[in-house]
Enzyme design. Sequence first.
Site, PDB file in Angstrom:
ATOM      1  N   ASP A  12       0.861  -1.173   0.000  1.00 48.83           N
ATOM      2  CA  ASP A  12       0.000   0.000   0.000  1.00 48.83           C
ATOM      3  C   ASP A  12       0.903   1.230   0.000  1.00 48.83           C
ATOM      4  O   ASP A  12       2.079   1.144   0.388  1.00 48.83           O
ATOM      5  CB  ASP A  12      -0.896  -0.030   1.233  1.00 48.83           C
ATOM      6  CG  ASP A  12      -1.809   1.180   1.320  1.00 48.83           C
ATOM      7  OD1 ASP A  12      -2.380   1.564   0.281  1.00 48.83           O
ATOM      8  OD2 ASP A  12      -1.935   1.748   2.422  1.00 48.83           O
ATOM      9  N   ASP A  14      -0.037   5.150   0.851  1.00 47.86           N
ATOM     10  CA  ASP A  14      -0.199   6.123   1.928  1.00 47.86           C
ATOM     11  C   ASP A  14      -0.251   5.413   3.277  1.00 47.86           C
ATOM     12  O   ASP A  14      -1.127   4.602   3.528  1.00 47.86           O
ATOM     13  CB  ASP A  14      -1.473   6.945   1.714  1.00 47.86           C
ATOM     14  CG  ASP A  14      -1.442   8.269   2.460  1.00 47.86           C
ATOM     15  OD1 ASP A  14      -0.527   8.466   3.276  1.00 47.86           O
ATOM     16  OD2 ASP A  14      -2.327   9.097   2.235  1.00 47.86           O
ATOM     17  N   ASP A 206      -1.558  -0.638   5.960  1.00 46.30           N
ATOM     18  CA  ASP A 206      -1.763  -0.040   7.281  1.00 46.30           C
ATOM     19  C   ASP A 206      -3.222  -0.043   7.699  1.00 46.30           C
ATOM     20  O   ASP A 206      -3.561   0.494   8.758  1.00 46.30           O
ATOM     21  CB  ASP A 206      -1.214   1.390   7.306  1.00 46.30           C
ATOM     22  CG  ASP A 206      -2.016   2.334   6.419  1.00 46.30           C
ATOM     23  OD1 ASP A 206      -2.508   1.893   5.356  1.00 46.30           O
ATOM     24  OD2 ASP A 206      -2.150   3.522   6.789  1.00 46.30           O
TER      25      ASP A 206
END
Length: 410
Positions: A12, A14, A206
């Site tokens: 991922d 961001d 995240d």
Amino acid sequence: MIADRYDAFFLDLDGVVYVGDRQTNGAASALDRLRSMGKDIRFLTNNPTDGSEIVRRLKELGIEAKEEEVVTSGTATARVLADRGIGPVWVLGHGGLRKAMTDAKLSLAEAPPCEAVVVGWDDDVTLGQIRRAALAIRQGALFVATNEDPTYPSSEGILSGVGVVVDALIAGSGTRPLSVGKPWTAMFEQARRTLAPGKRAVMIGDTPYVDVLGAHRAGIDAILMGSAETYPGKLDFRNPDGRIDKLGDLFDDAISMGVWDSPTYPWPESVEPGVAGVVLDESGRVLLMRRSDNGRWGIPSGHVEPGETVQTAVVREIREETGLEVEVEELIGLYSDPVSQVITYPDSRICHFVTSCFLCRVMGGSLITSGPETLDAGFFDPHDLPEPLMSMHPRWLADALAPSGRPFVR
């Protein structure tokens, strides 16, 4: 160390590779080390744009990247539509999403009629466009969402995301979209397709309910980076197989992780109350109905409506489905085992039911053998039941006929 266990790393962006306008702690050096070990890198993002924008941003942050390493929800959506040979498509999204479509050789419509309505993000989307798109979907256009994220982080705070427009179109069209981005599987499958056969991949994200859930749906191990909370359920798809604080932890021999073992059921979108009724006649035969939505035989069952008790709900469901008036005698059991209680509907909804099952006796009415929900219905010897049966119903019937020990909790 974790880096030795896998051949490919799906990341991922961001929160994992960068936060705002800076890379995360040691991200560039960690990625360089993975490359030096011969590992494949893929960047997976729900940003509905084309890959060139992502590459440009990564390079500005000092992170090496190639366009063929980037899978965005926009490029993934374009590939899904191209593989299906669909066009023209009407795009409710910004220029990057439109570029992803044209790069995939898809023809664009400026308005309906179209073969697909593709929803990404565009600050200029209007209520009028949503109304026209909903009508086009009702008239047969394929409804496609690049992703369904309701919000995303920004320097201004938490902002509305693509999911807001998607929800408006669901309400207006009465149709669920084909969703491509995380946590759905298309992005992961496309990233995996770019790898050589046999290579083992892991996802690093995240967000448990986007990155981890999506990876596990696709049968891929998942690592959670950061401090996000996990979930109590042992088989919860959103729980990671390992945790790290930074990408450099991939090279720490002290950090270990487990392996994702995919359950036999799909991940449900909701948990809902349900009821079922084992209805016996005077001869001890059981009432079964053959459902029109899947052609399988089963015990009358359904939902609990607002304002109902479970007992009034089962009486109503049996009356509506079979025409019989019944009386509830006792509770057989309460069932929530996801292996048998997760149901996939024809419109792709996936629900996990917590079902109260009751033993019922016929008090009146006339049996309806066919209707909108029923292809056939009748009473059968419990030892000679028609096939095929709904998967959970033999357990309900066996518990209903057990000599004692009720109610069961399963």
